[in-house]
Design an enzyme around this catalytic site. Structure first.
Site, mmCIF file in Angstrom:
data_model
loop_
_atom_site.group_PDB
_atom_site.id
_atom_site.type_symbol
_atom_site.label_atom_id
_atom_site.label_comp_id
_atom_site.label_asym_id
_atom_site.label_seq_id
_atom_site.Cartn_x
_atom_site.Cartn_y
_atom_site.Cartn_z
ATOM 1 N N MET A 30 0.841 -1.198 0.000
ATOM 2 C CA MET A 30 0.000 0.000 0.000
ATOM 3 C C MET A 30 0.879 1.252 0.000
ATOM 4 O O MET A 30 0.410 2.352 0.315
ATOM 5 C CB MET A 30 -0.939 0.003 1.202
ATOM 6 C CG MET A 30 -1.917 -1.172 1.152
ATOM 7 S SD MET A 30 -3.433 -0.878 2.044
ATOM 8 C CE MET A 30 -2.827 -0.612 3.682
ATOM 9 N N GLY A 31 2.159 1.086 -0.333
ATOM 10 C CA GLY A 31 3.049 2.238 -0.458
ATOM 11 C C GLY A 31 3.570 2.746 0.869
ATOM 12 O O GLY A 31 3.519 2.036 1.877
ATOM 13 N N LEU A 33 6.710 3.222 1.355
ATOM 14 C CA LEU A 33 7.619 2.076 1.446
ATOM 15 C C LEU A 33 8.753 2.299 2.446
ATOM 16 O O LEU A 33 9.244 3.416 2.608
ATOM 17 C CB LEU A 33 8.208 1.780 0.056
ATOM 18 C CG LEU A 33 7.188 1.427 -1.027
ATOM 19 C CD1 LEU A 33 7.911 1.105 -2.339
ATOM 20 C CD2 LEU A 33 6.281 0.274 -0.616
ATOM 21 N N HIS A 34 9.138 1.219 3.097
ATOM 22 C CA HIS A 34 10.248 1.243 4.042
ATOM 23 C C HIS A 34 11.075 -0.021 3.831
ATOM 24 O O HIS A 34 10.762 -0.840 2.951
ATOM 25 C CB HIS A 34 9.724 1.350 5.480
ATOM 26 C CG HIS A 34 8.643 0.369 5.813
ATOM 27 N ND1 HIS A 34 8.857 -0.988 5.851
ATOM 28 C CD2 HIS A 34 7.316 0.553 6.075
ATOM 29 C CE1 HIS A 34 7.739 -1.609 6.158
ATOM 30 N NE2 HIS A 34 6.768 -0.697 6.283
ATOM 31 N N HIS A 37 9.252 -3.410 3.332
ATOM 32 C CA HIS A 37 8.774 -3.680 1.965
ATOM 33 C C HIS A 37 9.960 -4.075 1.059
ATOM 34 O O HIS A 37 9.870 -5.006 0.271
ATOM 35 C CB HIS A 37 8.131 -2.428 1.362
ATOM 36 C CG HIS A 37 6.893 -1.959 2.062
ATOM 37 N ND1 HIS A 37 6.832 -0.775 2.754
ATOM 38 C CD2 HIS A 37 5.650 -2.506 2.156
ATOM 39 C CE1 HIS A 37 5.612 -0.602 3.245
ATOM 40 N NE2 HIS A 37 4.871 -1.642 2.902
ATOM 41 N N GLN A 153 -2.877 -11.802 8.268
ATOM 42 C CA GLN A 153 -3.152 -11.569 6.841
ATOM 43 C C GLN A 153 -2.556 -12.696 6.005
ATOM 44 O O GLN A 153 -3.192 -13.208 5.076
ATOM 45 C CB GLN A 153 -2.545 -10.222 6.426
ATOM 46 C CG GLN A 153 -2.552 -9.971 4.936
ATOM 47 C CD GLN A 153 -2.049 -8.584 4.606
ATOM 48 O OE1 GLN A 153 -2.786 -7.619 4.691
ATOM 49 N NE2 GLN A 153 -0.796 -8.476 4.220
ATOM 50 N N ILE A 176 11.113 -6.818 9.511
ATOM 51 C CA ILE A 176 12.270 -5.911 9.567
ATOM 52 C C ILE A 176 11.948 -4.833 10.603
ATOM 53 O O ILE A 176 10.849 -4.268 10.603
ATOM 54 C CB ILE A 176 12.561 -5.287 8.184
ATOM 55 C CG1 ILE A 176 12.763 -6.375 7.125
ATOM 56 C CG2 ILE A 176 13.767 -4.360 8.252
ATOM 57 C CD1 ILE A 176 13.939 -7.311 7.356
ATOM 58 N N SER A 186 4.301 1.525 7.736
ATOM 59 C CA SER A 186 4.001 2.817 7.098
ATOM 60 C C SER A 186 3.351 3.761 8.098
ATOM 61 O O SER A 186 3.460 4.976 7.985
ATOM 62 C CB SER A 186 3.068 2.601 5.909
ATOM 63 O OG SER A 186 3.614 1.632 5.053
ATOM 64 N N ARG A 187 2.654 3.175 9.067
ATOM 65 C CA ARG A 187 1.946 4.018 10.045
ATOM 66 C C ARG A 187 2.906 4.680 11.048
ATOM 67 O O ARG A 187 2.518 5.643 11.707
ATOM 68 C CB ARG A 187 0.906 3.198 10.801
ATOM 69 C CG ARG A 187 -0.291 2.830 9.943
ATOM 70 C CD ARG A 187 -1.387 2.165 10.759
ATOM 71 N NE ARG A 187 -2.593 1.967 9.968
ATOM 72 C CZ ARG A 187 -2.823 0.914 9.201
ATOM 73 N NH1 ARG A 187 -1.921 -0.042 9.102
ATOM 74 N NH2 ARG A 187 -3.954 0.824 8.511
HETATM 75 P P1 AMP Z 1 1.498 -2.846 3.457
HETATM 76 O O1 AMP Z 1 2.052 -1.823 2.521
HETATM 77 O O2 AMP Z 1 1.444 -2.400 4.878
HETATM 78 O O3 AMP Z 1 0.198 -3.442 2.962
HETATM 79 O O4 AMP Z 1 2.536 -4.040 3.456
HETATM 80 C C1 AMP Z 1 2.897 -4.695 2.263
HETATM 81 C C2 AMP Z 1 3.634 -5.966 2.612
HETATM 82 O O5 AMP Z 1 4.819 -5.628 3.342
HETATM 83 C C3 AMP Z 1 2.801 -6.878 3.530
HETATM 84 O O6 AMP Z 1 2.977 -8.223 3.094
HETATM 85 C C4 AMP Z 1 3.414 -6.644 4.882
HETATM 86 O O7 AMP Z 1 3.274 -7.742 5.767
HETATM 87 C C5 AMP Z 1 4.862 -6.391 4.526
HETATM 88 N N1 AMP Z 1 5.531 -5.651 5.596
HETATM 89 C C6 AMP Z 1 5.055 -4.540 6.218
HETATM 90 N N2 AMP Z 1 5.911 -4.167 7.201
HETATM 91 C C7 AMP Z 1 6.921 -5.069 7.201
HETATM 92 C C8 AMP Z 1 8.100 -5.223 7.981
HETATM 93 N N3 AMP Z 1 8.406 -4.395 8.979
HETATM 94 N N4 AMP Z 1 8.932 -6.246 7.698
HETATM 95 C C9 AMP Z 1 8.625 -7.120 6.684
HETATM 96 N N5 AMP Z 1 7.523 -7.016 5.910
HETATM 97 C C10 AMP Z 1 6.680 -6.015 6.163
#
Ligand code: AMP
Length: 286
Positions: A30-31, A33-34, A37, A153, A176, A186-187
């Site tokens: 959902m962008g 990005l860190h 991602h 999820q 991570i 992202s939050r």
């Molecule tokens: P989101 O953009 O929050 O929907 O996340 C996209 C994907 O990145 C999802 O599969 C998340 O589980 C994964 N993700 C989000 N945060 C982390 C993190 N800290 N470490 C590894 N994967 C992550």
């Protein structure tokens, strides 16, 4: 990196690669990005010949309209980041592409969607299942990558893929964290300086709970977690659960389970954060 906003152009690019026997990897996001991602993209690049990432803030998975409006959107930085890690394709659909009509489909994942996140975010996993189904149809990858950060999820998507026979392999990548232990999210960028400094307490509590769990009953661990977090009034605990890492069934006796996850959700200054750890750190889920 190639950028596509419509399904036809995306598929025209991917089709010949697939026909030539290349492995297509897909990382939906959902962008905002860190490094979390990017770790998924790195894994996909290692395993696959062509890597597609999508950025779409999916409205149907937001049970809280305020959260949807304030969800961070940083598309130009995201695009630069994806380019810098050599992601091959960015798919950037808009609402018209994803939902030309109001979606009416209703999934029922039973217990998987009524426990933990599902209990507090009604309809969330229905929205996730809809958007993931659509994206898997559009991209048709060989392997799709998700994060353990969203363990529930992943469990729901595993069920979805099995139930609907999506021809895709799923990979669950480790969480991570920031240097201070906070799970990247992202939050996190919406936290105030004060709350950002407090936020690692969630992970530290999980680490303590992991040790407590080896000596105390599950009920006692639950009480200890609640008491420990109550010291920090800025943190409002929503749930702490010890669950089987595959079925998400609550665990009452850890000796009966091979893979146990400790999961937590809490509000910090109105921002909802989730995190989890495996009871035994070497665990992986597939
Ligand atoms: P989101 O953009 O929050 O929907 O996340 C996209 C994907 O990145 C999802 O599969 C998340 O589980 C994964 N993700 C989000 N945060 C982390 C993190 N800290 N470490 C590894 N994967 C992550």
């Amino acid at each position: 990196m190639h950028l596509y906003t419509d399904v036809g152009s995306l598929q025209s690019h991917i089709k010949p690669f697939r026909a030539a026997g290349n492995k297509i990897g897909f990382v939906p996001t959902m962008g905002a990005l860190h490094a979390g991602h990017l770790s998924l993209i790195a894994q996909a690049l290692q395993d696959c010949d062509l890597v597609v990432s999508s950025i779409y803030v999916n409205p149907t998975q937001f049970n809280n309209p305020h959260d949807l409006i304030h969800y961070p959107r940083t598309i130009s930085t995201d695009s630069q980041l994806l380019e810098s890690v050599k992601c091959d394709i960015l798919f950037l659909p808009d609402d018209q592409v994803m939902y030309p009509d109001k979606s009416r489909l209703k999934f029922d994942f039973g217990y998987l969607e009524t426990t933990m996140e599902g209990k507090y975010r009604p309809g969330h996993f229905n929205g996730v299942a809809i958007v993931v189904s659509k994206l898997l149809h559009m991209v048709n990858p060989n392997i799709a990558y998700f994060g353990q950060k969203d363990l529930q999820q992943f469990t729901v998507i595993r069920q979805l893929v099995k139930d609907l026979s999506f021809p895709v392999q799923l990979v669950c990548c480790p969480i991570i964290r920031e240097k201070d232990g906070l799970a990247m999210s992202s939050r996190n960028m919406r936290l105030t300086t004060e709350h950002r400094a407090i936020a690692p307490a969630l992970y530290h509590t999980l680490q303590m709970a992991r040790e407590w769990a080896l000596e105390m009953s599950v009920e006692a661990v639950r009480h200890a977690v609640t008491a420990h977090l109550a010291i920090t009034p800025q943190i409002q605990l929503e749930y702490f659960e010890m669950v089987d890492s595959y079925t998400l069934q609550a665990v009452e006796d850890i000796t009966l389970y091979e893979k146990v996850s400790l999961c937590i959700a809490a509000y910090l200054g109105g921002i909802r954060l989730i995190d989890n750890v495996f009871l035994y750190p070497v665990t992986r889920v597939y």
